[in-house]
Design a protein around this motif. Structure first.
Motif, PDB file in Angstrom:
ATOM      1  N   ALA A   1       0.835  -1.203   0.000  1.00 20.14           N
ATOM      2  CA  ALA A   1       0.000   0.000   0.000  1.00 20.14           C
ATOM      3  C   ALA A   1       0.872   1.257   0.000  1.00 20.14           C
ATOM      4  O   ALA A   1       0.592   2.220  -0.715  1.00 20.14           O
ATOM      5  N   ALA A   2       1.946   1.236   0.775  1.00 27.03           N
ATOM      6  CA  ALA A   2       2.851   2.391   0.815  1.00 27.03           C
ATOM      7  C   ALA A   2       3.563   2.564  -0.525  1.00 27.03           C
ATOM      8  O   ALA A   2       3.647   3.673  -1.058  1.00 27.03           O
ATOM      9  N   TYR A   3       4.045   1.469  -1.108  1.00 30.57           N
ATOM     10  CA  TYR A   3       4.764   1.549  -2.373  1.00 30.57           C
ATOM     11  C   TYR A   3       3.855   2.027  -3.499  1.00 30.57           C
ATOM     12  O   TYR A   3       4.294   2.741  -4.407  1.00 30.57           O
ATOM     13  N   ALA A   4       2.596   1.611  -3.461  1.00 31.77           N
ATOM     14  CA  ALA A   4       1.654   1.982  -4.520  1.00 31.77           C
ATOM     15  C   ALA A   4       1.397   3.480  -4.563  1.00 31.77           C
ATOM     16  O   ALA A   4       0.931   4.005  -5.571  1.00 31.77           O
ATOM     17  N   SER A   5       1.723   4.173  -3.480  1.00 32.45           N
ATOM     18  CA  SER A   5       1.517   5.625  -3.460  1.00 32.45           C
ATOM     19  C   SER A   5       2.686   6.391  -4.089  1.00 32.45           C
ATOM     20  O   SER A   5       2.569   7.580  -4.348  1.00 32.45           O
ATOM     21  N   ALA A   6       3.792   5.709  -4.354  1.00 30.01           N
ATOM     22  CA  ALA A   6       4.958   6.359  -4.963  1.00 30.01           C
ATOM     23  C   ALA A   6       4.644   6.751  -6.406  1.00 30.01           C
ATOM     24  O   ALA A   6       3.919   6.041  -7.117  1.00 30.01           O
ATOM     25  N   GLU A   7       5.184   7.867  -6.850  1.00 31.11           N
ATOM     26  CA  GLU A   7       4.895   8.414  -8.182  1.00 31.11           C
ATOM     27  C   GLU A   7       5.136   7.413  -9.300  1.00 31.11           C
ATOM     28  O   GLU A   7       4.324   7.263 -10.203  1.00 31.11           O
ATOM     29  N   ASN A   8       6.265   6.703  -9.258  1.00 30.05           N
ATOM     30  CA  ASN A   8       6.586   5.794 -10.362  1.00 30.05           C
ATOM     31  C   ASN A   8       5.758   4.509 -10.338  1.00 30.05           C
ATOM     32  O   ASN A   8       5.819   3.725 -11.264  1.00 30.05           O
ATOM     33  N   VAL A   9       4.953   4.322  -9.306  1.00 30.38           N
ATOM     34  CA  VAL A   9       4.109   3.136  -9.218  1.00 30.38           C
ATOM     35  C   VAL A   9       2.649   3.495  -9.457  1.00 30.38           C
ATOM     36  O   VAL A   9       1.955   2.821 -10.210  1.00 30.38           O
ATOM     37  N   ARG A  10       2.186   4.552  -8.850  1.00 29.51           N
ATOM     38  CA  ARG A  10       0.751   4.863  -8.958  1.00 29.51           C
ATOM     39  C   ARG A  10       0.327   5.233 -10.376  1.00 29.51           C
ATOM     40  O   ARG A  10      -0.855   5.200 -10.694  1.00 29.51           O
ATOM     41  N   THR A  11       1.272   5.541 -11.239  1.00 26.22           N
ATOM     42  CA  THR A  11       0.939   5.866 -12.624  1.00 26.22           C
ATOM     43  C   THR A  11       0.942   4.639 -13.541  1.00 26.22           C
ATOM     44  O   THR A  11       0.647   4.771 -14.726  1.00 26.22           O
ATOM     45  N   LEU A  12       1.254   3.466 -13.002  1.00 20.28           N
ATOM     46  CA  LEU A  12       1.241   2.247 -13.818  1.00 20.28           C
ATOM     47  C   LEU A  12      -0.197   1.905 -14.206  1.00 20.28           C
ATOM     48  O   LEU A  12      -1.113   2.042 -13.392  1.00 20.28           O
ATOM     49  N   PRO A  13      -0.403   1.432 -15.431  1.00 20.33           N
ATOM     50  CA  PRO A  13      -1.770   1.119 -15.870  1.00 20.33           C
ATOM     51  C   PRO A  13      -2.356  -0.100 -15.157  1.00 20.33           C
ATOM     52  O   PRO A  13      -1.680  -1.110 -15.005  1.00 20.33           O
ATOM     53  N   ASN A  14      -3.594   0.046 -14.711  1.00 19.80           N
ATOM     54  CA  ASN A  14      -4.346  -1.074 -14.125  1.00 19.80           C
ATOM     55  C   ASN A  14      -3.514  -1.880 -13.126  1.00 19.80           C
ATOM     56  O   ASN A  14      -3.387  -3.095 -13.241  1.00 19.80           O
ATOM     57  N   LEU A  15      -2.973  -1.197 -12.153  1.00 19.07           N
ATOM     58  CA  LEU A  15      -2.070  -1.825 -11.187  1.00 19.07           C
ATOM     59  C   LEU A  15      -2.813  -2.783 -10.262  1.00 19.07           C
ATOM     60  O   LEU A  15      -3.802  -2.418  -9.635  1.00 19.07           O
ATOM     61  N   LYS A  16      -2.314  -4.016 -10.210  1.00 18.95           N
ATOM     62  CA  LYS A  16      -2.790  -5.001  -9.241  1.00 18.95           C
ATOM     63  C   LYS A  16      -1.661  -5.217  -8.251  1.00 18.95           C
ATOM     64  O   LYS A  16      -0.528  -5.504  -8.640  1.00 18.95           O
ATOM     65  N   LYS A  17      -1.985  -5.068  -6.984  1.00 19.99           N
ATOM     66  CA  LYS A  17      -0.990  -5.252  -5.930  1.00 19.99           C
ATOM     67  C   LYS A  17      -1.249  -6.596  -5.257  1.00 19.99           C
ATOM     68  O   LYS A  17      -2.396  -6.945  -4.995  1.00 19.99           O
ATOM     69  N   LEU A  18      -0.170  -7.323  -4.990  1.00 14.05           N
ATOM     70  CA  LEU A  18      -0.334  -8.569  -4.274  1.00 14.05           C
ATOM     71  C   LEU A  18       0.828  -8.820  -3.347  1.00 14.05           C
ATOM     72  O   LEU A  18       1.948  -8.376  -3.588  1.00 14.05           O
ATOM     73  N   ALA A  19       0.494  -9.497  -2.275  1.00 14.35           N
ATOM     74  CA  ALA A  19       1.473  -9.915  -1.288  1.00 14.35           C
ATOM     75  C   ALA A  19       1.594 -11.433  -1.400  1.00 14.35           C
ATOM     76  O   ALA A  19       0.578 -12.129  -1.500  1.00 14.35           O
ATOM     77  N   VAL A  20       2.828 -11.915  -1.398  1.00 11.78           N
ATOM     78  CA  VAL A  20       3.064 -13.354  -1.510  1.00 11.78           C
ATOM     79  C   VAL A  20       4.045 -13.764  -0.425  1.00 11.78           C
ATOM     80  O   VAL A  20       5.120 -13.175  -0.308  1.00 11.78           O
ATOM     81  N   VAL A  21       3.662 -14.766   0.352  1.00  8.84           N
ATOM     82  CA  VAL A  21       4.537 -15.300   1.392  1.00  8.84           C
ATOM     83  C   VAL A  21       4.937 -16.713   0.997  1.00  8.84           C
ATOM     84  O   VAL A  21       4.080 -17.584   0.814  1.00  8.84           O
ATOM     85  N   PHE A  22       6.236 -16.900   0.866  1.00 12.13           N
ATOM     86  CA  PHE A  22       6.783 -18.229   0.620  1.00 12.13           C
ATOM     87  C   PHE A  22       7.255 -18.803   1.953  1.00 12.13           C
ATOM     88  O   PHE A  22       7.936 -18.115   2.712  1.00 12.13           O
ATOM     89  N   ALA A  23       6.888 -20.036   2.206  1.00  7.35           N
ATOM     90  CA  ALA A  23       7.434 -20.791   3.334  1.00  7.35           C
ATOM     91  C   ALA A  23       8.223 -21.919   2.688  1.00  7.35           C
ATOM     92  O   ALA A  23       7.639 -22.865   2.156  1.00  7.35           O
TER      93      ALA A  23
END
Length: 153
Positions: free
Chosen positions: A121-143
């Motif tokens: 959520a914090a990264y998505a607010s950065a200028e070079n990220v929030r301007t990306l088209p149709n941005l899908k954000k996901l969190a992935v945890v590998f065990a």
């Protein structure tokens, strides 16, 4: 390490249509079957990040980067964006977290997912990220080599 051309073609089509799940499944399967036992025992967030970047760079119509330049708030793990000549207009921000297989309890995975979601959520607010088209954000945890937690934001 090699990546299967036919599988990458299908994964690329799914990603272009807005579904990154087949790509994550491909990465997880490759980590479990193509990487030797010794290497799997040495896994870390960084090694999974580089492995994922290697696969993502083979996605047709996409450019994958690790946005390691400081954004004033941290470092992005994996960003997958369409190339200028691509028909796709879908972008993905993947925040990775890692636990050893032994530490990958359901409670620990949930806690790591919460951390990754906050970071995304914090990264998505950065200028070079929030301007990306149709941005899908996901969190992935590998065990270990398994993607034990995936959360879309």
């Amino acid at each position: 390490m090699s990546f299967e051309a036919d599988a990458m073609e299908a994964v690329s089509q799914a990603a272009g249509a807005g579904d990154i799940a087949p790509f994550l499944a491909y990465v997880e399967k490759a980590l479990q079957t193509e990487v030797g036992l010794h290497s799997r025992l040495q896994l870390s967030e960084a090694s999974i990040q580089f492995f994922m970047l290697g696969a993502a760079r083979l996605l047709k119509g996409f450019k994958a980067t690790a946005e390691e330049e400081a954004l004033g708030i941290g470092f992005l793990d994996v960003v997958i964006r369409p190339t200028t000549e691509s028909d796709s207009r879908q972008s993905y921000l993947v925040e990775l977290q890692y636990l050893t297989q032994a530490a990958g309890t359901p409670a620990a995975v949930e806690a790591k997912l919460d951390d990754a979601c906050r970071q995304s959520a914090a990264y998505a607010s950065a200028e070079n990220v929030r301007t990306l088209p149709n941005l899908k954000k996901l969190a992935v945890v590998f065990a270990g080599p398994a993607a034990n937690g995936v959360r879309y934001l």
